[in-house]
Design an enzyme around this catalytic site. Sequence first.
Site, short mmCIF file in Angstrom:
data_model
loop_
_atom_site.label_atom_id
_atom_site.label_comp_id
_atom_site.label_asym_id
_atom_site.label_seq_id
_atom_site.Cartn_x
_atom_site.Cartn_y
_atom_site.Cartn_z
N ASP A 1 0.83 -1.21 0.00
CA ASP A 1 0.00 0.00 0.00
C ASP A 1 0.85 1.25 0.00
O ASP A 1 1.87 1.31 0.63
CB ASP A 1 -0.92 0.00 1.22
CG ASP A 1 -2.14 0.80 0.90
OD1 ASP A 1 -2.02 2.02 0.93
OD2 ASP A 1 -3.18 0.22 0.60
N SER B 1 -10.74 8.91 -4.38
CA SER B 1 -10.75 10.13 -5.18
C SER B 1 -12.16 10.51 -5.65
O SER B 1 -12.54 11.68 -5.62
CB SER B 1 -9.83 9.97 -6.40
OG SER B 1 -8.47 9.93 -6.00
N ASN C 1 -1.60 9.89 -0.66
CA ASN C 1 -1.57 8.64 -1.41
C ASN C 1 -2.83 8.27 -2.17
O ASN C 1 -2.77 7.50 -3.11
CB ASN C 1 -1.24 7.49 -0.45
CG ASN C 1 0.11 7.65 0.21
OD1 ASN C 1 1.12 7.75 -0.46
ND2 ASN C 1 0.12 7.73 1.53
N TYR C 2 -3.98 8.78 -1.75
CA TYR C 2 -5.24 8.29 -2.33
C TYR C 2 -6.05 9.36 -3.06
O TYR C 2 -6.93 9.02 -3.85
CB TYR C 2 -6.11 7.67 -1.23
CG TYR C 2 -5.55 6.39 -0.70
CD1 TYR C 2 -5.63 5.22 -1.44
CD2 TYR C 2 -4.92 6.34 0.54
CE1 TYR C 2 -5.11 4.03 -0.95
CE2 TYR C 2 -4.39 5.16 1.02
CZ TYR C 2 -4.49 4.01 0.28
OH TYR C 2 -3.96 2.83 0.75
N LEU C 3 -5.81 10.62 -2.79
CA LEU C 3 -6.58 11.68 -3.43
C LEU C 3 -5.79 12.27 -4.58
O LEU C 3 -4.68 12.77 -4.39
CB LEU C 3 -6.92 12.78 -2.41
CG LEU C 3 -7.71 12.32 -1.18
CD1 LEU C 3 -7.98 13.51 -0.26
CD2 LEU C 3 -9.00 11.64 -1.57
#
Length: 903
Positions: free
Chosen positions: A81, A655, A861-863
């Site tokens: 991850d 996102s 990391n995710y947006l």
Amino acid sequence: MSSLSGSASDDDRPLASSPAKNGRRAAVNGNGASHGARESSPMTSDDDDMPLSQATRGRSETATPARSLKRKKAVDSDSSDDDVPLASSPAKSAAVPMPGATGATTVPASAVKGKARGAKSKDHISSDSEDQKPPTTKKGAANGKARQPPKKKMKQESEDDAFWDSEDDMPLPKEKAPPRAKRKVKLEGYAYSSEEEKPVKKKRATAKKASVKKVKEEDAASGSEAPKAKKRTTKAKAKKEESEQPEKKAKGRKKKEETEEPDEVYKWWEKEANESGEKWQTLEHNGVFFPPPYEPLPHHVKMRYNGQDVNLPPESEEVAGFYAKILETDHAKDEVFNQNFFHDWQKVLAKHPPRDGTRITDFRLCDFRPMYEYFEAERAKKKAMSTIEKRELKEEKKKAEEKYATCLLDGRKEKVGNFRVEPPDLFRGRGEHPKKGCLKLRVRPEDITINIAEGATIPEPNMPGKWKAVIHDKTVTWLACWTENVNGNYKYVFLAAGSSLKGQSDMVKFEKARELKNHVDRIRRDYTEHLKNKVMADRQRATAMYFIDRLALRAGNEKGEDEADTVGCCSLRCEHVTLEQPNFIIFDFLGKDSIRYYNRVPVDQQVFKNIRIFKSGKEDQDDLFDRVTTSGLNKHLQNYMKGLTAKVFRTYNASITFQEQLDQGTPEKGTVQEKLAAYNHANRMVAILCNHQRSVPKTHEQSMEKMRDKIRALKYERRRTRQFLFHVDPTGKLKKKKEYAQDESDLDDDWMLEHEERLKAKDIERAEKKFAKENEKAVEEGSKPQPESVLKERIKEIEAEHKHARKERQTGKLFAGRGTKPIEKIEEAVHKLDEKIKIAKLQMVDREAGKEVALGTSKINYLDPRITTAWCKQHDVPIEKLFSKTLLTKFPWAMEVDEDWRF
């Protein structure tokens, strides 16, 4: 001396390793730090009353016993991850011997080249690159063969960015002003939104007058008259130079910084993509920076055993010092941590026994307090150093490390992200990690493989030794690689987050998630249909995909016996899932970083039925999805889209959720602060979805109390300003206005008395500092310093002023001689204070709502950063309010989208 690590370094974070003997799958949730270690950040402001669906309660009370039950094999490189700040790949075994570290953890001080005394290694081994692979032996390998570790996706450094709203005052020009004149200005200051506003204006006027006079004298001397516009420019410049004069006298650093041209940004995103698979053509660097050698403690500082001092050799003393430094932390209270430390220390003591013959066999008889007190005293000395001494130490360290901080990539100078090798220490681990407390050995050149261009100069290590191997692999982006001894993970040195290679990796990741939009409807339609499939393997896979898509669960992977018992979707056991009629499922398990995932969610009736079938006839320790592996699931997803894995769903859902929350919650005509609150709320919803939680910071209540005091202080100032407003209003109508009629709440007499005493103490302290600086300046100029009577007179005036102010507040009547100001200006000051109070309240609500949520992980990391950029442009919000300087450097490719861009 090796650096003191009060908390677990990010290098300690263990990653999912290849299947151990028992074949247990590792959750992508991984194993990692304690709850609070994830965000140290800053970006923890918040604003909603919505309860978190996932509790942050860990399993510190009851450690999960190791299980010998066999698990299914699953080798999945995509289960790692990005929010793990380490770029580590597992080796074949849990503990790998390190040839360069087998002797001891110390090296002689005289043997280190280019060392920086006292330098502490704080950089982390980090990467999020997905194309990395460990060293392979080639013909050009210079120093021996390197064992080939498995291919592994790299991980990204997680940082906590903070929510901030700076209101710092501008620096004032430092010039002498008559004490009485200044006090008079302060007495007239009630009509302003800030206690410092009037003095600022007074000083600026003085500076301007001096600058004008100086310009006129220069014009007269030259006998020429400059154009009016040019004069204004000269005045402004003179004013600026005068205001910055003290700093320029102390150091010429600012002037040097202003003349330096910023490095030209390499816009790699405008270049054509390289399809050959090679990441670079030429690569030159100076290797890694090894930490300084251990320096023995003074002779009078010794640990005790059974009440007696013990004379330890440096090798054993160093390891004892690692434990002494964390003596007052929770680690020293952990039984597993203590057992592992003492076990490894015994090995060192066997090779390097005490010089006085003491046999250390019982941990309970060890007393590390004398060493701890010495380290605390040294820390206090360092903290008490002057600004100049700290700056010199910092510059000395920077100079020693300078050549390692950059490299030449295809002829371009790029920053290296983690060139420092971590010093030896005790492994912290995350959560209930079984190896916490184990000794991390000192890494030496013989442990490290260097990757560099063929024909480039091979760097010399800054300590004795030769590299393990030198390779020339253009298909990977790491510069150096070694294996740490505790978990057997491979550690990599990569370029900095803002480099072209890391930026390309980020952009590919988010573009892949964005592409999933075109396929997600078909995927959902298919797995919904397969929920009723007669083939059990297909039905289990469809149910797992349902959880991964709807709940943003990590996929999961094999887990070894010597790793923390954390799980993901594919490695769920029956004990982790509870059914509740009519259609609720309760998830309760340890996820990544040993953070508890607890969620009670309604599901489709068919999913509820499937889980009941999957659990039927099984024990609690059995796998829920016993016919699904992470690798098999990812292979199935490749049929829908090239490069699609379960992890892409997590990025996509984060996102797309963020985009929808911003669209729904951003007030079109709100203030910047209200828009920032909406942004943080959207970020918080994503963090909850992805289970990015943390424990409540220990200083949370203190910070909340400070914020409450700040609001009360603004209300106090508003009260005084309103009092002045009523004083200058001849009609008395303003008292009846609704916006001015009522007194401020939260202001009782006791608090106001305490606040007034604090204000007086600050004014006195400010006067004392100014007096000292004036005398220092006088001595430098050869003048006679002012006598103490001048300071006493100033303090006397401050006390008299505050005494009058208190009496005015208590009686509601102002003394004669107060200055006057137009009523409109005073009303404007009241309204400004109202706005400040409103902003402070929003920040306080935001902070309270986010005390258990880690916002930084999602943002990094995710947006997709382009969502934030477009939103800021659309709503006129400065992006600096949301992205720190580090993130602005990390995402330059995202800064050029327009306001209409959509995920």
